[in-house]
Design a protein around this motif. Structure first.
Motif, PDB file in Angstrom:
ATOM      1  N   PHE A  51       0.819  -1.213   0.000  1.00  0.00           N
ATOM      2  CA  PHE A  51       0.000   0.000   0.000  1.00  0.00           C
ATOM      3  C   PHE A  51       0.853   1.263   0.000  1.00  0.00           C
ATOM      4  O   PHE A  51       0.629   2.180  -0.796  1.00  0.00           O
ATOM      5  N   PHE A  52       1.855   1.319   0.880  1.00  0.00           N
ATOM      6  CA  PHE A  52       2.636   2.545   1.038  1.00  0.00           C
ATOM      7  C   PHE A  52       3.702   2.747  -0.045  1.00  0.00           C
ATOM      8  O   PHE A  52       4.161   3.875  -0.244  1.00  0.00           O
ATOM      9  N   THR A  53       4.086   1.689  -0.731  1.00  0.00           N
ATOM     10  CA  THR A  53       5.104   1.838  -1.769  1.00  0.00           C
ATOM     11  C   THR A  53       4.533   1.881  -3.186  1.00  0.00           C
ATOM     12  O   THR A  53       5.192   2.369  -4.103  1.00  0.00           O
ATOM     13  N   ALA A  54       3.319   1.357  -3.368  1.00  0.00           N
ATOM     14  CA  ALA A  54       2.761   1.293  -4.718  1.00  0.00           C
ATOM     15  C   ALA A  54       1.458   2.083  -4.840  1.00  0.00           C
ATOM     16  O   ALA A  54       1.367   3.038  -5.615  1.00  0.00           O
ATOM     17  N   HIS A  55       0.466   1.712  -4.048  1.00  0.00           N
ATOM     18  CA  HIS A  55      -0.864   2.301  -4.247  1.00  0.00           C
ATOM     19  C   HIS A  55      -0.924   3.783  -3.877  1.00  0.00           C
ATOM     20  O   HIS A  55      -1.321   4.618  -4.705  1.00  0.00           O
ATOM     21  N   LEU A  56      -0.541   4.124  -2.656  1.00  0.00           N
ATOM     22  CA  LEU A  56      -0.654   5.507  -2.201  1.00  0.00           C
ATOM     23  C   LEU A  56       0.202   6.466  -3.027  1.00  0.00           C
ATOM     24  O   LEU A  56      -0.294   7.531  -3.444  1.00  0.00           O
ATOM     25  N   PRO A  57       1.473   6.157  -3.314  1.00  0.00           N
ATOM     26  CA  PRO A  57       2.267   7.072  -4.148  1.00  0.00           C
ATOM     27  C   PRO A  57       1.653   7.303  -5.530  1.00  0.00           C
ATOM     28  O   PRO A  57       1.696   8.423  -6.049  1.00  0.00           O
ATOM     29  N   ALA A  58       1.076   6.253  -6.117  1.00  0.00           N
ATOM     30  CA  ALA A  58       0.464   6.401  -7.440  1.00  0.00           C
ATOM     31  C   ALA A  58      -0.739   7.335  -7.369  1.00  0.00           C
ATOM     32  O   ALA A  58      -0.944   8.180  -8.265  1.00  0.00           O
ATOM     33  N   CYS A  59      -1.545   7.205  -6.319  1.00  0.00           N
ATOM     34  CA  CYS A  59      -2.708   8.082  -6.152  1.00  0.00           C
ATOM     35  C   CYS A  59      -2.272   9.534  -6.007  1.00  0.00           C
ATOM     36  O   CYS A  59      -2.844  10.441  -6.643  1.00  0.00           O
ATOM     37  N   ILE A  60      -1.259   9.769  -5.180  1.00  0.00           N
ATOM     38  CA  ILE A  60      -0.762  11.139  -4.968  1.00  0.00           C
ATOM     39  C   ILE A  60      -0.214  11.711  -6.269  1.00  0.00           C
ATOM     40  O   ILE A  60      -0.477  12.867  -6.618  1.00  0.00           O
ATOM     41  N   TYR A  61       0.529  10.901  -6.996  1.00  0.00           N
ATOM     42  CA  TYR A  61       1.119  11.349  -8.267  1.00  0.00           C
ATOM     43  C   TYR A  61       0.038  11.805  -9.242  1.00  0.00           C
ATOM     44  O   TYR A  61       0.148  12.882  -9.850  1.00  0.00           O
ATOM     45  N   HIS A  62      -1.004  11.025  -9.405  1.00  0.00           N
ATOM     46  CA  HIS A  62      -2.056  11.370 -10.359  1.00  0.00           C
ATOM     47  C   HIS A  62      -2.832  12.607  -9.928  1.00  0.00           C
ATOM     48  O   HIS A  62      -3.215  13.440 -10.769  1.00  0.00           O
ATOM     49  N   VAL A  63      -3.059  12.760  -8.622  1.00  0.00           N
ATOM     50  CA  VAL A  63      -3.774  13.934  -8.128  1.00  0.00           C
ATOM     51  C   VAL A  63      -2.930  15.195  -8.324  1.00  0.00           C
ATOM     52  O   VAL A  63      -3.427  16.231  -8.805  1.00  0.00           O
ATOM     53  N   VAL A  64      -1.667  15.122  -7.965  1.00  0.00           N
ATOM     54  CA  VAL A  64      -0.769  16.275  -8.128  1.00  0.00           C
ATOM     55  C   VAL A  64      -0.667  16.662  -9.597  1.00  0.00           C
ATOM     56  O   VAL A  64      -0.698  17.851  -9.958  1.00  0.00           O
ATOM     57  N   LYS A  65      -0.556  15.679 -10.465  1.00  0.00           N
ATOM     58  CA  LYS A  65      -0.481  15.930 -11.908  1.00  0.00           C
ATOM     59  C   LYS A  65      -1.735  16.637 -12.409  1.00  0.00           C
ATOM     60  O   LYS A  65      -1.655  17.586 -13.211  1.00  0.00           O
ATOM     61  N   ALA A  66      -2.900  16.190 -11.935  1.00  0.00           N
ATOM     62  CA  ALA A  66      -4.159  16.802 -12.347  1.00  0.00           C
ATOM     63  C   ALA A  66      -4.281  18.236 -11.837  1.00  0.00           C
ATOM     64  O   ALA A  66      -4.755  19.129 -12.556  1.00  0.00           O
ATOM     65  N   ARG A  67      -3.853  18.475 -10.609  1.00  0.00           N
ATOM     66  CA  ARG A  67      -3.932  19.824 -10.036  1.00  0.00           C
ATOM     67  C   ARG A  67      -2.999  20.783 -10.777  1.00  0.00           C
ATOM     68  O   ARG A  67      -3.359  21.933 -11.033  1.00  0.00           O
ATOM     69  N   ARG A  68      -1.799  20.323 -11.105  1.00  0.00           N
ATOM     70  CA  ARG A  68      -0.866  21.173 -11.848  1.00  0.00           C
ATOM     71  C   ARG A  68      -1.396  21.480 -13.251  1.00  0.00           C
ATOM     72  O   ARG A  68      -1.234  22.591 -13.755  1.00  0.00           O
TER      73      ARG A  68
END
Length: 425
Positions: free
Chosen positions: A239-256
């Motif tokens: 969860f902490f190495t794969a799922h959560l980082p991927a979710c954060i990455y996609h959200v940050v990308k969308a916000r930018r």
């Protein structure tokens, strides 16, 4: 997202009318193996069967197995009858199958709508604690901290995937994801318990695995390490190495991409922080009877409604482009239960087992009534706006152009368009 925050307002419903589902599934198993199975399965469904009813039938497979737990493995340890463990695996697989073909049925019958996504992911949210409770019983984990962790941990990836979808408006499923590979592993574990018995997970690894002595780096398996001991670390690491980082990455990308500030989105984790910390505090308290008296099943049923309302509200606000919902009133008794379980820490007298017992059962009734009252209100409102039925297909005329469009979509699915996703609501 200016305007009224009410997701059922006329302004909000205007967004729902124009909503189009979007998702990305990078799983090789989904795209190259299971896709053919799902395409064949959906053809077995009658054309009069509504997509939401397909979703609901899959969920019934889980509910039946929860009933089997109460009847045959009430201690969540067992061993129970062999067929029950196979039933767990079959029920979870059928749930997954229905969950993946409901969208195909919607496109097949020309009944795709925003309600379909809301209903689909709403059922997924309800299933988070119940399907995993079957895993707890299948592995014989019992009303222990590990058993409670197993039953409740799926809520974490479900919440963050929902949070990710809220901001990106796309459901992302990675090359290795829970709804596909994770579910296959869960079904496999249940089947293994049926074949070898749930006690297999308590066996010492050193008795079955031998490490070569000529390795460059000496390795040694602890003598008392069991298969069960690896369960929690593997899940948390994934969860902490794969799922959560991927979710954060996609959200940050969308916000930018939209030139929006990034920091405020992390405040939206607050409901899940409250949910998770309250669960951990209540279950871990030495003064609580939840685990000591084996109330894990009723606790999971209760949290099914609590978590289901929490995430479904996010999905609804995503569909209607409303501000992020930070709070649901069904969280309040959960926080109260956590505080109640630790009253002695603050110098107060411990709550009696009778009071706590009545509290959890009262909380169950409260959460269930609150959930269904809200769900019925939301579904009725959406059905009225879109002029559709929830669990049946409303008779209507389909013009030639529309019918041709459905035919082309089905042809694309049959040809194995890898861009199509597991859920095509």
């Amino acid at each position: 997202m200016a305007g009224s925050a009410d997701p059922l307002s006329d302004e909000a419903m205007a967004h729902l009318k124009s909503y189009k589902y979007s998702s990305v599934d990078k799983s090789l198993i989904s795209n190259h193996i299971l896709r053919h199975y799902w395409n064949a399965s959906v053809k077995l469904l009658p054309m009069w069967l509504a997509p939401n009813m397909v979703t609901l039938l899959g969920f019934f497979c889980i509910l039946i197995n929860v009933l089997f737990i109460q009847i045959y493995i009430p201690d969540l340890i067992g061993p129970g009858p062999t067929w029950v463990y196979y039933s767990f695996a079959a029920g979870l697989w059928m749930y997954s199958t229905m969950d993946n073909i409901d969208g195909k049925q919607a496109r097949r019958t020309g009944t795709s709508s925003g309600l379909g996504e809301l209903f689909d992911h709403g059922i997924d949210s309800l299933n988070c604690t119940l399907g995993s409770l079957c895993e707890t019983a299948a592995m014989g984990l019992g009303p222990s901290k590990t058993g409670a962790f197993t039953a409740l941990v799926p809520c974490l990836p479900m919440f963050f995937s929902t949070w990710e979808t809220y901001h990106t408006h796309t459901l992302y499923l990675g090359a290795f994801n829970g709804p596909t590979e994770g579910l296959i592993l869960a079904c496999s574990a249940m089947a293994v318990s049926g074949y070898l018995g749930p006690q297999i997970w308590s066996y010492r690894i050193a008795d079955y695995v031998t490490i070569p002595k000529d390795l460059p780096i000496p390795l040694e398996i602890p003598a008392d390490l069991t298969f069960r001991d690896l369960w929690v670390p593997i899940i948390l690491t994934t969860f902490f190495t794969a799922h959560l980082p991927a979710c954060i990455y996609h959200v940050v990308k969308a916000r930018r991409r939209d030139n929006l500030p990034i920091a405020p989105v992390f405040l939206e984790w607050l409901p899940m922080v409250l949910f998770t910390s309250s669960c951990c505090a209540w279950l871990a308290s030495p003064h609580s009877i939840l685990l000591a008296e084996n109330h894990l099943l009723i606790f999971c049923l209760t949290l099914s409604f609590v978590f289901g309302r929490l995430t479904t509200k996010i999905i609804l606000h995503h569909l209607t482009r409303r501000p992020f919902p930070y709070w649901t009133s069904s969280l309040a008794p959960l926080i109260g239960g956590a505080v109640m379980a630790w009253l002695p820490l603050f110098g107060f007298q411990r709550v009696s087992p009778v009071v706590e017992r009545w509290y959890i059962y009262g909380y169950f009734v409260y959460a269930m009534v609150l959930y269904f009252a809200w769900a019925v209100r939301v579904i009725n409102r959406i059905c009225a706006v879109l002029d559709i039925n929830c669990l049946t297909i409303k008779k209507r005329k389909i013009d030639l152009k529309e019918a041709k469009g459905f035919s082309n979509e089905l042809k694309s699915t049959a040809n194995g368009d890898v861009r199509s996703t597991k859920k095509e609501l």
